[in-house]
Design an enzyme around this catalytic site. Structure first.
Site, PDB file in Angstrom:
ATOM      1  N   GLU A 127     -24.120  36.220  39.119  1.00  0.00           N
ATOM      2  CA  GLU A 127     -22.982  36.567  39.753  1.00  0.00           C
ATOM      3  C   GLU A 127     -22.825  38.279  40.090  1.00  0.00           C
ATOM      4  O   GLU A 127     -22.368  38.880  41.145  1.00  0.00           O
ATOM      5  CB  GLU A 127     -21.672  36.186  39.060  1.00  0.00           C
ATOM      6  CG  GLU A 127     -20.381  36.728  39.695  1.00  0.00           C
ATOM      7  CD  GLU A 127     -19.582  35.616  40.463  1.00  0.00           C
ATOM      8  OE1 GLU A 127     -20.355  34.667  40.518  1.00  0.00           O
ATOM      9  OE2 GLU A 127     -18.421  35.900  40.593  1.00  0.00           O
ATOM     10  N   ASP A 128     -23.028  39.097  38.729  1.00  0.00           N
ATOM     11  CA  ASP A 128     -22.622  40.410  38.838  1.00  0.00           C
ATOM     12  C   ASP A 128     -23.681  41.280  38.966  1.00  0.00           C
ATOM     13  O   ASP A 128     -23.427  42.474  39.227  1.00  0.00           O
ATOM     14  CB  ASP A 128     -21.898  40.734  37.576  1.00  0.00           C
ATOM     15  CG  ASP A 128     -20.640  39.761  37.195  1.00  0.00           C
ATOM     16  OD1 ASP A 128     -19.949  39.173  38.427  1.00  0.00           O
ATOM     17  OD2 ASP A 128     -20.070  39.880  36.385  1.00  0.00           O
TER      18      ASP A 128
ATOM     19  N   ASP B 293     -16.283  31.918  27.326  1.00  0.00           N
ATOM     20  CA  ASP B 293     -16.145  33.071  28.449  1.00  0.00           C
ATOM     21  C   ASP B 293     -14.799  33.509  28.361  1.00  0.00           C
ATOM     22  O   ASP B 293     -14.335  34.348  28.315  1.00  0.00           O
ATOM     23  CB  ASP B 293     -16.919  32.579  29.767  1.00  0.00           C
ATOM     24  CG  ASP B 293     -16.559  33.760  30.953  1.00  0.00           C
ATOM     25  OD1 ASP B 293     -16.848  34.950  30.489  1.00  0.00           O
ATOM     26  OD2 ASP B 293     -16.294  33.379  31.775  1.00  0.00           O
TER      27      ASP B 293
ATOM     28  N   ASP C  89       7.257  22.593   8.078  1.00  0.00           N
ATOM     29  CA  ASP C  89       5.688  22.401   7.834  1.00  0.00           C
ATOM     30  C   ASP C  89       4.906  23.488   8.401  1.00  0.00           C
ATOM     31  O   ASP C  89       4.090  23.303   9.163  1.00  0.00           O
ATOM     32  CB  ASP C  89       5.064  21.120   8.211  1.00  0.00           C
ATOM     33  CG  ASP C  89       5.458  20.469   9.322  1.00  0.00           C
ATOM     34  OD1 ASP C  89       6.543  21.260   9.966  1.00  0.00           O
ATOM     35  OD2 ASP C  89       4.969  19.510   9.933  1.00  0.00           O
TER      36      ASP C  89
ATOM     37  N   HIS D  48     -19.667  41.682  26.252  1.00  0.00           N
ATOM     38  CA  HIS D  48     -18.971  40.438  26.453  1.00  0.00           C
ATOM     39  C   HIS D  48     -19.829  39.140  26.269  1.00  0.00           C
ATOM     40  O   HIS D  48     -19.597  38.285  25.610  1.00  0.00           O
ATOM     41  CB  HIS D  48     -18.472  40.552  28.089  1.00  0.00           C
ATOM     42  CG  HIS D  48     -18.078  39.194  28.733  1.00  0.00           C
ATOM     43  ND1 HIS D  48     -16.984  38.277  27.981  1.00  0.00           N
ATOM     44  CD2 HIS D  48     -18.525  38.485  29.677  1.00  0.00           C
ATOM     45  CE1 HIS D  48     -16.746  37.288  28.806  1.00  0.00           C
ATOM     46  NE2 HIS D  48     -17.801  37.306  29.730  1.00  0.00           N
TER      47      HIS D  48
ATOM     48  N   HIS E 177     -24.828  34.698  31.138  1.00  0.00           N
ATOM     49  CA  HIS E 177     -23.987  33.796  32.197  1.00  0.00           C
ATOM     50  C   HIS E 177     -23.314  34.735  33.532  1.00  0.00           C
ATOM     51  O   HIS E 177     -22.961  34.179  34.343  1.00  0.00           O
ATOM     52  CB  HIS E 177     -22.839  33.104  31.500  1.00  0.00           C
ATOM     53  CG  HIS E 177     -21.761  34.161  30.974  1.00  0.00           C
ATOM     54  ND1 HIS E 177     -21.675  34.915  29.914  1.00  0.00           N
ATOM     55  CD2 HIS E 177     -20.640  34.352  31.638  1.00  0.00           C
ATOM     56  CE1 HIS E 177     -20.574  35.414  29.861  1.00  0.00           C
ATOM     57  NE2 HIS E 177     -19.733  35.178  30.899  1.00  0.00           N
TER      58      HIS E 177
HETATM   59 MN    MN Z   1     -17.895  36.237  31.986  1.00  0.00          MN
END
Ligand code: MN
Length: 731
Positions: free
Chosen positions: A82-83, A145, A265, A54, A78
């Site tokens: 957080e993770d 993201d 078009d 990712h 990134h």
């Molecule tokens: Mn992400």
């Protein structure tokens, strides 16, 4: 769409970077990659693949936008704060403050949860916008993201697909559009479209592939013809033919109420050349070869869009009367069309070595600066959000001065906006306006192409306060406010002080008890005033309400005056008719009082576990509201009627509560909901179900529960039901 859909590797990312910028710091990027790789080692994506895929893909999207090394490093990292167990300090030590700030920004944006509720949504926009004002690269990382998550959305549950797709369509695609990054905008829209309207999506995909050969043959003939003539003129060019993106076809079908077969078009031709002069030469040549369709010519070179987009668009009639669109632009314009605001950073980095004749003018970011300027001047977040919404999401209108200069204003702008867009003094001295040569009211909404002439007078007293409510642009608002600020400062200080003193008198607390110097200091800090005069002037001028100031002071006051308050309130309660006072039977204790009529407010239906406040009504006892109830918040200036209340645990009492369930409509939905409630022994006292949007059903249920905990468990269980994507308690 510039990126390939397959997973890329870190080597790919580095190659893309090297291609655009020889001096790209490969070592730093590899270090960020290794760091992220180790941090995410144990994690898997929903697809079952290693998580690191990712961030690498997100980095690749940004590398293709030619962003700088720090952005690429931040993209790789990134998700780590957080993770994983990695901290901000770890990152800062390894990669420096700039990368850390970017990651921090992205992490903060993550906590924004999407909701249909206007108010919360506004707060989310505000946060995003502030993040953007600090450093737009944060938003670019966020967009990349989101794009990669949308590309891999087939691995998550249906409910999540719809939620993410809706959010993408509502926020991220418009944001990409406003920032001028069409390459991201198109792909985000098409991906969201696919999940929101799968049938329509497939119909268009199939319809396009059916006639593909036929159309390509048609375009081949035309491009060959154009090529031949351009070569004869010795113009160096590239010609591309491309399909329009799916969502824009769908929108067109909706707008014109027609099928795919009547959209002509579907394919467009794009000619890219080296100079602006060549653009117009190409235009002349194609208009010579084919008949232009009237009303379908747009020159965004002479009049660029506010998001920096430039190109000439024209629709021509081809063989057998079939129309097709041609876009003409230079390579530099092409870059800006694809990269938008990202080009700003790309060039800052590359300019040092690459000679380029593109000037990304600071002016193109003026809307951003001006809205931030406005934010500095207003204390009212609602006003600010309204302005932001206008600037960010509404269309523009292009109008002219009598000399032919163009002004770009938000849609709905009036001559007053126009006057301030020319010069602040023109605005202040404005007394009237001519639109297309005729005198018109100064509140007439302007239309594209209007020629506006502002009539000024040196003897006018200046702008009117009402103008603040009717102008559309932040520029006009800011300048009008500044005028009043300056002109009226002395007057406003006096007026503001009077208003405040009057209100303090009304609530019956001696002024010296409430206006303690240290509390005033807190208020000044809270609302960012330098001096108390600034605060008075702001009140007098209407930028902040007396209620806000007083409630802040009262909060401090109550900390030390609790007992006195209660005594007063008991006295007030004793004045109520005796026969209306009965023992409380709904699990509420009114502090300091044994016996009084207590009712739970119907507007917010509080439950044990909710934070609550009591409000002493006139002759009907105490009504109990949730602390976040909007009704009680409106009563803030009547602080003296508020009283402390609390729950005592009693599970034999049941309480009413209303909840809303949003779901993709399907057969059996309602019966699944009712069944789930039955399984949990929850008493159902009312149901109302309706389809609110295409395929989206809203089910409102009335329940009886014992406390907040039981409600939350129930909500959680309802969220698990197939196709349900949001369950919330009604406010
Ligand atoms: Mn992400």
């Amino acid at each position: 769409m510039t990126e390939s859909k397959k997973n890329v590797t870190i080597e790919d990312v580095i190659n893309i970077m090297k291609k655009h910028n020889r001096k790209s710091n490969t070592k730093k990027i590899l270090k960020a990659y290794e760091f992220a790789y180790n941090a995410h080692k144990e994690q898997k994506r929903e697809s079952g693949e290693p998580y690191i895929i990712h961030p690498v893909n997100v980095a690749a999207i940004l590398a293709n936008l030619e962003l700088d090394d720090d952005t690429i490093c931040a993209a790789l990292l990134h998700d780590v704060i957080e993770d994983t167990s990695v901290t901000r300090e770890d990152i800062s030590k390894e990669f420096g403050e700039e990368v850390t700030e970017l990651i921090d920004g992205v992490t903060k944006l993550k906590s924004l949860t999407y909701t249909d509720k206007e108010e919360q949504q506004m707060e989310n926009y505000r946060k995003m916008f502030l993040a953007m004002g600090k450093d737009a690269r944060v938003i670019l990382i966020k967009l990349a993201d989101r794009l990669h998550n949308m590309r891999t959305l087939n691995y998550v549950t249906e409910g999540k697909q719809i939620r993410k797709a809706k959010e993408t369509m509502d926020i991220y695609a418009p944001l990409a559009n406003r920032l001028g990054i069409y390459s991201l905008k198109w792909e985000l829209e098409d991906l969201a479209f696919r999940y929101l309207y799968p049938e329509e999506y497939m119909k268009i995909v199939e319809g396009l592939s059916e006639k593909r050969q036929e159309r390509l043959a048609f375009l081949d003939v035309i491009t060959d013809n154009i090529k031949k003539h351009l070569k004869a003129q010795r113009i160096s060019f590239e010609i591309q033919s491309r399909a329009k993106h799916l969502y824009s076809i769908y929108r067109k079908m909706q707008r014109d109420h027609c099928g795919l077969e009547s959209i002509y078009d579907l394919f467009a031709i794009r000619v890219i050349v080296n100079t602006v002069k060549d653009c117009y030469t190409v235009l002349g040549i194609v208009h010579d070869l084919y008949t232009p369709m009237s009303g379908r010519f747009k020159d965004y070179i002479a009049v660029p869009k506010a998001n920096m987009y430039q190109s000439i668009h024209t629709t021509l009639i081809g063989t057998k009367g079939v129309p097709f669109e041609v876009q003409i632009r230079t390579w530099d314009m092409h870059r800006i069309a694809e990269f938008g605001i990202a080009a700003h950073w790309a060039y800052k980095e590359a300019n040092k070595e690459k000679k380029s004749n593109v000037i990304v003018k600071e002016d193109k970011l003026a809307w951003l600066r001006e809205t931030l300027e406005w934010q500095k001047d207003t204390q009212d977040p609602e006003e600010f959000m309204k302005a932001l919404k206008t600037e960010l999401f509404e269309d523009e209108v292009y109008v002219f001065t009598p000399r032919g200069d163009i002004k770009v204003l938000p849609k709905g702008a009036i001559p007053i906006d126009f006057a301030y867009a020319i010069h602040e003094q023109i605005g202040h001295k404005m007394v009237g306006a001519k639109i297309n040569g005729k005198m018109r009211p100064i509140i007439t909404p302007l239309e594209n192409g209007d020629i506006v002439e502002i009539i000024t007078s040196d003897t006018t007293k200046g702008p009117s306060r009402d103008w603040l409510k009717i102008v559309k642009s932040s520029t006009a608002k800011t300048r009008i406010q500044q005028w009043f600020k300056k002109a009226d400062r002395e007057k406003n200080i006096v007026k503001g002080r009077e208003l405040l003193e009057k209100e303090i008198k009304r609530i019956g607390i001696p002024q010296e008890d409430l206006m303690k110097a240290e509390w005033i200091q807190l208020v000044l800090q809270r609302y960012k005033f330098d001096t108390i005069e600034d605060m008075y002037s702001s009140i007098g001028f209407g930028a902040i309400t007396v209620g806000k100031i007083i409630s802040r002071l009262l909060a401090e006051y109550r900390k030390i005056h609790k007992e006195v308050d209660i005594e007063e309130k008991i006295e007030a309660l004793n004045k109520m008719p005796k026969n209306k006072i009965s023992s409380t039977n709904n699990g509420i204790i009114v502090k300091g009082i044994d016996n009084c009529l207590v009712k739970l407010a119907k507007c917010c239906n509080p439950l044990p576990g909710d934070e609550i406040v009591g409000y002493i009504t006139k002759g009907r006892g105490v009504s109990v509201h949730r602390a976040d109830c909007t009704n009680i918040n409106e009563l803030i200036s009547e602080e003296s009627r508020l009283i402390d209340v609390e729950w005592y645990q009693n599970d034999s009492i049941s309480y009413n509560v209303d909840i809303e369930i949003y779901a993709t409509d399907r057969r059996g939905l309602l019966s699944d909901i009712v069944k789930e409630l039955g399984n949990r022994n929850i008493k159902l006292t009312g149901v109302n179900s309706k389809v609110i949007k295409k395929e989206i059903a809203l089910t409102e249920v009335k329940l009886e529960v014992n406390n907040l905990e039981e409600l939350n468990k129930t909500i959680k269980a309802l969220r698990e039901i197939e196709s349900v994507y949001e369950v919330s308690r009604k406010k």
